[in-house]
Design an enzyme around this catalytic site. Structure first.
Site, PDB file in Angstrom:
ATOM      1  N   HIS A  60      56.525 -10.624 -36.780  1.00 14.69           N
ATOM      2  CA  HIS A  60      56.291  -8.921 -36.838  1.00 14.69           C
ATOM      3  C   HIS A  60      56.552  -8.220 -35.592  1.00 14.69           C
ATOM      4  O   HIS A  60      56.874  -6.979 -35.408  1.00 14.69           O
ATOM      5  CB  HIS A  60      54.906  -8.972 -37.250  1.00 14.69           C
ATOM      6  CG  HIS A  60      54.610  -9.410 -38.537  1.00 14.69           C
ATOM      7  ND1 HIS A  60      54.285 -10.562 -38.924  1.00 14.69           N
ATOM      8  CD2 HIS A  60      54.332  -8.605 -39.802  1.00 14.69           C
ATOM      9  CE1 HIS A  60      53.988 -10.689 -40.202  1.00 14.69           C
ATOM     10  NE2 HIS A  60      54.127  -9.309 -40.679  1.00 14.69           N
ATOM     11  N   ASP A  99      62.124 -10.955 -45.827  1.00 14.41           N
ATOM     12  CA  ASP A  99      60.643 -10.393 -45.243  1.00 14.41           C
ATOM     13  C   ASP A  99      60.857  -8.792 -44.915  1.00 14.41           C
ATOM     14  O   ASP A  99      61.808  -8.442 -44.881  1.00 14.41           O
ATOM     15  CB  ASP A  99      60.234 -11.449 -43.869  1.00 14.41           C
ATOM     16  CG  ASP A  99      58.630 -11.202 -43.768  1.00 14.41           C
ATOM     17  OD1 ASP A  99      58.129 -10.540 -44.621  1.00 14.41           O
ATOM     18  OD2 ASP A  99      58.365 -12.145 -43.186  1.00 14.41           O
TER      19      ASP A  99
END
Length: 596
Positions: A241, A314
């Site tokens: 992330h 993702d």
């Protein structure tokens, strides 16, 4: 709400074979016919899965959260679909989408209604991250089940299958037909900041068995499972992330470790696989993340592993995929690599127009686009969305969070709690000898659906088992004053239960535990996330691992502490020694019980 005939008509020619929801590749002629009538912008839209802020498809009650969309005049899911014809919507937590079951079902129906009202309207594939444990987007009163590492500690593939069947049944009742679970990563790095307890464990064969079992459970409930994060995110010390992880495994080690659960998922017929934003030089030396790697996605996943299902990225707003290229290049490169669905780019306008431009200018062929759109349509047909895009809102309460599911969740959790230390047989505690308990310690932000902070949930559960338990939260980084107050409170009780969360050698939580031990009171530590905490607690007489801090796992721990059930969990990961990570303190499969 449109009738079934209206829905089929909106799809302009989808045959009765698709309407039954039993279409296989033999029915591709009908799907290809539908594909041939779609415009290029419609095809591009089908490849995107986007957040839709708000609790209603048409009421912009919270849509202003997403500045990227409000800047271009999109305030609701219905407006998002009308402008971009997106093929998928992803739900997030209470603040964004998932307030209560009836609201979620109404939101799903509103999204489907908005999409089917468009020319050549198609049903939307609605998805979410319902891993259970630490990652849950749909909270209580839906059934919250143990997380992956807890299930790994239980060691039962039947339990994994049951979990997915219950989860899938409830998701389907809410209109959610694609779950971004199970996690197929093999967690072999105790310092992994993003996977950890989201993985079933460190043994690739054990993880593979659990992954295949969950795939089967979701299939039984007609929900698409998603194995993630290919080619394997289990040996990283960087969270994708926020950074760009690099997996340094050799090709042989990758094949023997990371690939094993994905092979099992493919054999089990998994409907979708999610890519990881990580670099694997042994598979692709270009320096590109796997999400953008043709050698990895087309060469390895589709070629070597033989996977022909849906590949979803993702989230494209994560730093791991934005390191080398701009937001306009990432979606184009992902499609060129072999991706089918593009999940939540930071700017849909930029990403959507970039893909459209790439096709119009010849960088991407329309035939390549058609391959991915066809996979999206195949999955929608296989799930029966052409025949039954809507859910019955009045029946939600008869499926979601029902007593039988909640009882099964408790039974599953009871088989996962792992006893790591019990010097002198301190556990189980009895209300006769330790009537007054202080429950103290870390209270991290709770996963969706928990009824309160972990100390409060644990104290309430112990009180219900005959103790007088008082909760006192210290937080994950308690100050000296907070620690002193907790130690003072320990003077008035018979024993202390302390919750720990990701302990480190210099953690204030460790200081808290040491100060509590110095009082001479019996101390029971409960590692409410990582089982590795035990390595930092060499003098604690009793220690349990719950693998997450949701209500179901904490209630199970309380029953173990009280001796109502025997601890049966076994470590699904080895615990390294604190002073030498090359040494093993507790091996894979370690776990104590009572009376043995």
């Amino acid at each position: 709400m449109p009738s079934r005939r209206t829905v089929l008509s909106a799809a302009a020619g989808v045959t009765a074979s698709l309407a039954t929801g039993t279409a296989a590749h033999a029915d591709d002629q009908q799907l290809r016919s539908l594909l041939g009538r779609m415009t290029l912008p419609e095809k591009v839209g089908q490849l995107f899965v986007m957040r839709a802020y708000g609790h209603s498809a048409t009421d912009p009650d919270q849509a202003d959260i997403d500045a990227n969309l409000t800047e271009i005049g999109v305030r609701t899911a219905a407006e998002l679909i009308a402008r971009y014809r997106v093929g998928g919507i992803i739900y997030f937590t209470w603040a964004h989408n998932t307030r209560d079951p009836r609201q979620i079902a109404a939101l799903s129906n509103g999204i489907q209604r908005a999409s089917l009202a468009q020319p050549r309207g198609l049903p939307v594939l609605i998805s979410t991250d319902q891993e259970h444990g630490a990652v849950c987007r749909v909270g209580a009163p839906a059934t919250l089940l143990p997380g992956a590492m807890a299930i790994g500690a239980g060691g039962s593939r039947a339990d994994a299958r049951t979990l997915a069947r219950i989860s899938g049944r409830e998701l389907r009742a809410l209109g959610i037909r694609q779950d971004y679970a199970p996690v197929a990563d093999v967690n072999v790095n105790p310092a992994n900041p993003v996977i950890g307890v989201r993985s079933f464990g460190a043994d690739p064969d054990a993880v593979a068995g659990m992954v295949a079992a969950e795939v089967a459970g979701y299939q039984r409930s007609s929900v698409a499972a998603t194995a993630k994060h290919f080619p394997g995110h289990g040996d990283t010390a960087v969270d994708s992330h926020f950074g760009f992880p690099v997996i340094t495994h050799s090709r042989a080690r990758w094949s023997a470790l990371d690939a094993v659960p994905f092979r099992a998922a493919i054999r089990a017929g998994v409907d979708s696989i999610m890519t990881g934003h990580l670099m694997v030089p042994a598979l692709d030396g270009s320096g590109d993340p796997a999400t953008l790697s043709h050698p990895i996605l087309t060469g390895v996943l589709r070629g070597e592993l033989g996977y022909d299902g849906l590949v979803v990225t993702d989230a494209l707003g994560m730093q791991g995929v934005r390191t080398k290229y701009g937001d306009d290049r990432v979606p184009v490169l992902a499609l060129k690599a072999g991706v089918d669905q593009l999940l939540n780019p930071p700017s849909l306008e930029v990403a959507w127009n970039a893909v459209l431009k790439a096709v119009r200018e010849g960088e991407l062929t329309e035939a390549r686009l058609d391959e991915s759109v066809l996979r999206v349509l195949r999955l929608k047909a296989r799930l029966g969305l052409f025949a039954q895009p809507y859910v019955r809102e009045g029946e939600v309460d008869r499926v979601v969070g029902v007593r039988a599911h909640l009882a099964e969740a408790d039974r599953l959790a009871e088989r996962t709690t792992t006893l790591l230390a019990n010097a002198g047989g301190l556990l189980p505690l009895s209300p006769r000898t330790h009537a007054r308990l202080l429950v103290v310690g870390a209270d991290p932000d709770s996963p969706s659906g928990t009824t309160g902070p972990p100390t409060g949930v644990l104290a309430e559960a112990l009180t219900g088992l005959g103790f007088t338990a008082t909760a006192r939260s210290t937080g994950v980084s308690p100050s000296a004053a907070v620690i002193s107050d907790a130690v003072a409170a320990a003077g008035g009780v018979d024993a202390v239960v302390v919750g720990t969360y990701n302990l480190t050698a210099d953690s204030p939580q460790k200081t808290l535990v040491e100060r509590l031990l110095a009082t001479g009171k019996p101390v029971v530590a409960v590692a409410i996330r990582n089982p590795y905490d035990i390595a930092q607690l060499p003098t604690v007489r009793a220690c349990l691992a719950t693998y997450s801090w949701t209500d179901v796992e904490l209630r199970a721990a309380a029953r173990v502490i009280a001796g109502r059930v025997r601890p049966r969990g076994r470590l699904p990961v080895p615990v390294p020694a604190a002073d030498d990570p090359t040494k093993v303190l507790h091996p894979l499969g370690y776990g104590l019980s009572y009376g043995t």
